[in-house]
Design a protein around this motif. Structure first.
Motif, PDB file in Angstrom:
ATOM      1  N   ILE A   1       0.807  -1.202   0.000  1.00  0.00           N
ATOM      2  CA  ILE A   1       0.000   0.000   0.000  1.00  0.00           C
ATOM      3  C   ILE A   1       0.840   1.252   0.000  1.00  0.00           C
ATOM      4  O   ILE A   1       1.752   1.385   0.745  1.00  0.00           O
ATOM      5  CB  ILE A   1      -0.890   0.021   1.242  1.00  0.00           C
ATOM      6  CG1 ILE A   1      -1.995  -0.979   1.037  1.00  0.00           C
ATOM      7  CG2 ILE A   1      -1.458   1.372   1.466  1.00  0.00           C
ATOM      8  CD1 ILE A   1      -2.961  -0.997   2.145  1.00  0.00           C
ATOM      9  N   MET A   2       0.501   2.183  -0.797  1.00  0.00           N
ATOM     10  CA  MET A   2       1.207   3.443  -0.859  1.00  0.00           C
ATOM     11  C   MET A   2       0.438   4.538  -0.162  1.00  0.00           C
ATOM     12  O   MET A   2       0.772   5.646  -0.187  1.00  0.00           O
ATOM     13  CB  MET A   2       1.355   3.885  -2.299  1.00  0.00           C
ATOM     14  CG  MET A   2       2.622   3.533  -2.916  1.00  0.00           C
ATOM     15  SD  MET A   2       2.612   3.967  -4.622  1.00  0.00           S
ATOM     16  CE  MET A   2       1.838   5.498  -4.594  1.00  0.00           C
TER      17      MET A   2
ATOM     18  N   SER B   1       5.320   5.682   1.317  1.00  0.00           N
ATOM     19  CA  SER B   1       4.666   4.672   0.543  1.00  0.00           C
ATOM     20  C   SER B   1       5.406   3.384   0.505  1.00  0.00           C
ATOM     21  O   SER B   1       6.268   3.135   1.278  1.00  0.00           O
ATOM     22  CB  SER B   1       4.385   5.200  -0.809  1.00  0.00           C
ATOM     23  OG  SER B   1       5.415   5.055  -1.641  1.00  0.00           O
ATOM     24  N   SER B   2       5.059   2.533  -0.442  1.00  0.00           N
ATOM     25  CA  SER B   2       5.487   1.168  -0.502  1.00  0.00           C
ATOM     26  C   SER B   2       6.758   0.810   0.209  1.00  0.00           C
ATOM     27  O   SER B   2       7.644   1.586   0.397  1.00  0.00           O
ATOM     28  CB  SER B   2       5.623   0.768  -1.924  1.00  0.00           C
ATOM     29  OG  SER B   2       6.814   1.155  -2.446  1.00  0.00           O
TER      30      SER B   2
ATOM     31  N   GLY C   1       3.903   8.630  -2.355  1.00  0.00           N
ATOM     32  CA  GLY C   1       2.726   8.049  -2.911  1.00  0.00           C
ATOM     33  C   GLY C   1       1.903   9.155  -3.460  1.00  0.00           C
ATOM     34  O   GLY C   1       2.399  10.203  -3.711  1.00  0.00           O
TER      35      GLY C   1
ATOM     36  N   SER D   1       1.339   7.255   2.990  1.00  0.00           N
ATOM     37  CA  SER D   1       1.637   6.023   2.308  1.00  0.00           C
ATOM     38  C   SER D   1       2.378   5.090   3.219  1.00  0.00           C
ATOM     39  O   SER D   1       3.329   5.458   3.825  1.00  0.00           O
ATOM     40  CB  SER D   1       2.534   6.273   1.126  1.00  0.00           C
ATOM     41  OG  SER D   1       1.991   7.147   0.267  1.00  0.00           O
TER      42      SER D   1
ATOM     43  N   SER E   1       0.387   0.319  -3.175  1.00  0.00           N
ATOM     44  CA  SER E   1      -0.727   1.112  -3.620  1.00  0.00           C
ATOM     45  C   SER E   1      -1.011   2.215  -2.648  1.00  0.00           C
ATOM     46  O   SER E   1      -0.826   2.055  -1.473  1.00  0.00           O
ATOM     47  CB  SER E   1      -1.936   0.223  -3.765  1.00  0.00           C
ATOM     48  OG  SER E   1      -2.854   0.446  -2.815  1.00  0.00           O
ATOM     49  N   SER E   2      -1.423   3.361  -3.090  1.00  0.00           N
ATOM     50  CA  SER E   2      -1.666   4.459  -2.220  1.00  0.00           C
ATOM     51  C   SER E   2      -3.132   4.754  -2.153  1.00  0.00           C
ATOM     52  O   SER E   2      -3.813   4.717  -3.118  1.00  0.00           O
ATOM     53  CB  SER E   2      -1.088   5.677  -2.719  1.00  0.00           C
ATOM     54  OG  SER E   2      -0.373   6.230  -3.099  1.00  0.00           O
ATOM     55  N   SER E   3      -3.612   5.125  -0.992  1.00  0.00           N
ATOM     56  CA  SER E   3      -5.006   5.418  -0.945  1.00  0.00           C
ATOM     57  C   SER E   3      -5.417   6.105   0.299  1.00  0.00           C
ATOM     58  O   SER E   3      -4.618   6.369   1.160  1.00  0.00           O
ATOM     59  CB  SER E   3      -5.782   4.134  -1.046  1.00  0.00           C
ATOM     60  OG  SER E   3      -6.004   3.623   0.200  1.00  0.00           O
TER      61      SER E   3
ATOM     62  N   HIS F   1       3.017  -0.885 -10.318  1.00  0.00           N
ATOM     63  CA  HIS F   1       2.834  -1.949  -9.342  1.00  0.00           C
ATOM     64  C   HIS F   1       4.019  -2.908  -9.348  1.00  0.00           C
ATOM     65  O   HIS F   1       4.521  -3.307  -8.303  1.00  0.00           O
ATOM     66  CB  HIS F   1       1.551  -2.728  -9.646  1.00  0.00           C
ATOM     67  CG  HIS F   1       0.316  -1.975  -9.324  1.00  0.00           C
ATOM     68  ND1 HIS F   1      -0.925  -2.300  -9.822  1.00  0.00           N
ATOM     69  CD2 HIS F   1       0.116  -0.889  -8.537  1.00  0.00           C
ATOM     70  CE1 HIS F   1      -1.827  -1.449  -9.360  1.00  0.00           C
ATOM     71  NE2 HIS F   1      -1.220  -0.590  -8.583  1.00  0.00           N
TER      72      HIS F   1
ATOM     73  N   ASP G   1      -4.615   2.993  -5.347  1.00  0.00           N
ATOM     74  CA  ASP G   1      -3.959   3.085  -4.048  1.00  0.00           C
ATOM     75  C   ASP G   1      -4.926   3.455  -2.925  1.00  0.00           C
ATOM     76  O   ASP G   1      -4.850   2.926  -1.818  1.00  0.00           O
ATOM     77  CB  ASP G   1      -2.841   4.131  -4.092  1.00  0.00           C
ATOM     78  CG  ASP G   1      -1.655   3.670  -4.927  1.00  0.00           C
ATOM     79  OD1 ASP G   1      -1.546   2.462  -5.183  1.00  0.00           O
ATOM     80  OD2 ASP G   1      -0.844   4.517  -5.314  1.00  0.00           O
TER      81      ASP G   1
ATOM     82  N   GLN H   1      -5.567   1.261   0.483  1.00  0.00           N
ATOM     83  CA  GLN H   1      -5.212   1.816   1.782  1.00  0.00           C
ATOM     84  C   GLN H   1      -6.429   1.926   2.699  1.00  0.00           C
ATOM     85  O   GLN H   1      -6.335   1.731   3.910  1.00  0.00           O
ATOM     86  CB  GLN H   1      -4.577   3.185   1.599  1.00  0.00           C
ATOM     87  CG  GLN H   1      -3.793   3.699   2.807  1.00  0.00           C
ATOM     88  CD  GLN H   1      -4.692   4.307   3.866  1.00  0.00           C
ATOM     89  OE1 GLN H   1      -5.661   4.974   3.528  1.00  0.00           O
ATOM     90  NE2 GLN H   1      -4.375   4.085   5.116  1.00  0.00           N
TER      91      GLN H   1
END
Length: 239
Positions: free
Chosen positions: A9-10, A27-28, A34, A41, A55-57, A166, A201, A205
């Motif tokens: 997850i970012m 992030s990751s 991210g 992230s 992935s970021s979210s 990814h 993302d 997340q």
């Protein structure tokens, strides 16, 4: 892609404006840039059908947008500007940006507008982005890069696809410098794919934060994303 690829997850979305604003955190690989509008992230290994890489979210409790992943978000009334032509207040910029990102398909938490107020880089960028989905996504990446990456890194400016992002981020889990690795992956992403990455993302997340957190297994994260973020993964891997 049909093989399961390690992914993390970012956190890059507005709400986390270290939520989609998710790009504001690390992030990751546990650290890195991210896409951020309000989230942060955090990398986690995961394997998910056709998606790979961190992935970021947004953060949990986010509302999922169902608008277009490209172009301009559906309009829901203007909150920009003032009657005297003065600069738009940060509160108005954040409110408009959060609504626009949700309309673009980004998953943002209910606290998006409030979280956004602490993201000065995002706010300055979003003031000129209007309701353009990709422009706002790039603002989220700028916010994330400002706190997680070295100067000049972390902002999409390459030719890579969202799908390739990814795969790139998956390699960061084995890197001795995961944060720098993730920032390099983000930099390699084509600028016009920023919204696709942010949509993907932010869902991971928000809905798979525990399953994709550092320490979780790739299969746990992948299973969660396949179950809860199938459409978001698809729109990324196809761009």
């Amino acid at each position: 892609m049909n093989t399961r690829i390690q992914r993390g997850i970012m956190i890059a979305s507005l709400a986390s404006v270290c939520g989609s604003f998710a790009a504001c955190g690390s992030s990751s690989g546990g650290n890195g840039g991210g896409s951020d509008a309000g989230g942060s992230s955090s990398g986690a290994a995961s394997s998910s059908g056709s998606s790979s890489g961190p992935s970021s979210s947004g953060s949990s409790g986010a509302a999922s947008g169902s608008g277009s992943s490209n172009g301009v978000a559906p309009s829901s009334g203007s909150s920009s500007g003032t009657s005297t032509g003065d600069a738009e207040p940060d509160e108005a910029i954040c409110s408009s940006a959060c609504m626009a990102l949700v309309g673009c398909g980004v998953t943002e938490p209910a606290s998006c507008s409030t979280d956004c107020l602490a993201k000065t880089v995002f706010i300055a960028c979003a003031a000129d982005a209007g309701g353009d989905c990709n422009a706002l996504a790039l603002c989220a990446f700028q916010q994330s890069a400002s706190t997680s990456c070295s100067s000049g890194a972390g902002i999409p400016s390459g030719t890579g696809s969202c799908d390739a992002l990814h795969t790139c981020k998956a390699s960061c889990f084995a890197s001795s410098t995961p944060a720098a690795c993730t920032c390099a992956c983000d930099t390699a992403l084509s600028a016009d794919k920023a919204i696709n990455a942010l949509i993907d993302d932010s869902c991971a997340q928000s809905l798979c934060a525990t399953d994709c957190a550092p320490g979780a297994t790739a299969s746990e994260c992948g299973d969660c994303e396949t179950t809860h973020c199938a459409s978001q993964i698809s729109q990324c891997t196809s761009h």
